[in-house]
Design an enzyme around this catalytic site. Structure first.
Site, PDB file in Angstrom:
ATOM      1  N   GLY A 118      14.197  -8.484   1.554  1.00  0.00           N
ATOM      2  CA  GLY A 118      13.181  -7.880   2.318  1.00  0.00           C
ATOM      3  C   GLY A 118      13.714  -7.818   3.819  1.00  0.00           C
ATOM      4  CB  SER A 141      18.746  -8.375  -0.086  1.00  0.00           C
ATOM      5  OG  SER A 141      18.611  -7.120   0.728  1.00  0.00           O
ATOM      6  CB  ALA A 142      16.842 -10.569   3.815  1.00  0.00           C
ATOM      7  CG  HIS A 178      21.221  -3.475  -0.049  1.00  0.00           C
ATOM      8  ND1 HIS A 178      20.678  -3.391  -1.376  1.00  0.00           N
ATOM      9  CD2 HIS A 178      20.474  -4.271   0.623  1.00  0.00           C
ATOM     10  CE1 HIS A 178      19.836  -3.967  -1.485  1.00  0.00           C
ATOM     11  NE2 HIS A 178      19.689  -4.715  -0.459  1.00  0.00           N
ATOM     12  CD  GLU A 197      22.473  -1.381  -3.905  1.00  0.00           C
ATOM     13  OE1 GLU A 197      21.626  -2.099  -4.688  1.00  0.00           O
ATOM     14  OE2 GLU A 197      22.145  -1.324  -2.657  1.00  0.00           O
TER      15      GLU A 197
END
Lengths: 231, 231
Positions: free
Chosen positions: A87, A120-121, A157, A192
């Site tokens: 997020g 991700s985060a 990413h 990714e």
């Protein structure tokens, strides 16, 4: 210390499906996870926890969400598997700092008492700082220092594409700003579908794409297999 | 108070060429500008100042760069035209904060003693905070508050494109994170080639593309002409 640091959560196969075997291997029989939903901003934390609960059920892992806990400190102190979702990295860091949970989470993972999964985060958070996140700084996290569980920065990413008509910076140009100002700190650009498995002081890259190291003015690509940290 | 806030500096016509008439109009006969090169990270400040010096020469504007001044405070106090270039917004804010120049620049522009031209990071800086920059947080600026010369946030290089195979957020998704956490603060998405001219309390949008307002859950596009602030 055991960590699984994913670039991303979603693929054409479904939510967290691409990494399910890696998640099961990391969990190594642990049947309960504590999920940290605080990176979620435009999604509510209940819904986010439900999605992760559903995704980890096939791996035999029951999910409790940190935002549902009456005593978050006690929940972290009891956790054996900590899962940190993606997020907004600034929001994630802000909430964990406000709740005084950064040091307890780091200590619990470092001691080996809990294993760590992030995407991700959640992968940015495992690095020394969040200074290589792609996210917009929508809130002030009160400082950029993060968990520092690995000795390098992560850029999730990761890709390097020039967009027609776009005059802003490419990803490599952004990361070059980081390496110009912090020439001694390595950054791993994680595409990714890729992830890093950390086992003590050993690191391995998994996934279909080459990842890219950035250190000072040096750049080099690495493929799946044991991951040597830059000297 | 007179400001010219550009989305970007470069176009197929050349550096700052697309906005030359707007720059001349804003300068309104002023022949000396004080340039702030601190957003430059991967370019050296001497070279950056030289590029801007060359770009503004046809407009009859001589450029002194802040980084060349023995007494930066005195240079700001004497400036009648302050030009803030793009690059990394976090670095720009960090250096100006370290030098104690944020409040002096804001006061000088607010009083009307100096006019302000910014592009990209220089436009972010004119907003209340840098929380809608696209830049990577490569350094900790010591807080996100900026000059606050306009009562809305700016997102330069605005576009909203989904990239094939990229699982990160689109620009609109990133800005939705901001408006979720700060629902009362308007954000103007300013596309490449556009700018805002501020004259006192009057605002006008210029350029070839529609800009987009974001406020809470509302989104609406505006075209060139007088720019009404969201109620």
């Amino acid at each position: 210390m055991d960590l699984l640091l994913l670039s991303n959560s979603t693929s054409d196969e479904g939510y967290l499906v691409h990494a399910r075997q890696a998640i099961e291997s990391l969990a190594d029989g642990r049947t309960h996870a504590l999920f940290v939903p605080y990176a979620g901003v435009t999604r509510d934390w209940d819904g986010y926890a439900a999605q992760v609960r559903e995704a980890l059920a096939p791996a035999g892992i029951a999910v409790a969400s940190l935002h549902e806990q009456a005593d978050p400190q006690a929940a972290v102190a009891a956790a054996t598997l900590i899962v940190v979702g993606g997020g907004n990295t600034f929001r994630l860091l802000q909430v964990l700092r406000q709740q005084g949970l950064l040091a307890p989470i780091a200590a619990r993972v470092r001691s080996g008492a809990a294993r760590y999964i992030g995407w991700s985060a959640g992968s940015n958070l495992a690095a020394p700082t969040i200074r290589t996140t792609n996210d917009m700084p929508v809130v002030d996290p009160g400082g950029f220092d993060a968990l520092g569980l690995v000795p390098f920065q992560i850029n999730p990413h990761y890709y390097n594409v020039e967009i027609e008509g776009f005059r802003g910076e490419t990803r490599d140009q952004r990361l070059a700003e980081f390496t110009t100002l912090s020439p001694d700190t390595p950054v791993l650009g994680l595409p990714e579908g890729d992830w890093v498995r950390v086992s003590g002081n050993a690191f391995a890259l998994h996934g279909p794409h080459a990842a890219r190291w950035f250190l000072g003015e040096r750049r080099w690509d690495v493929t799946a297999g044991p991951l040597a940290l830059p000297a």
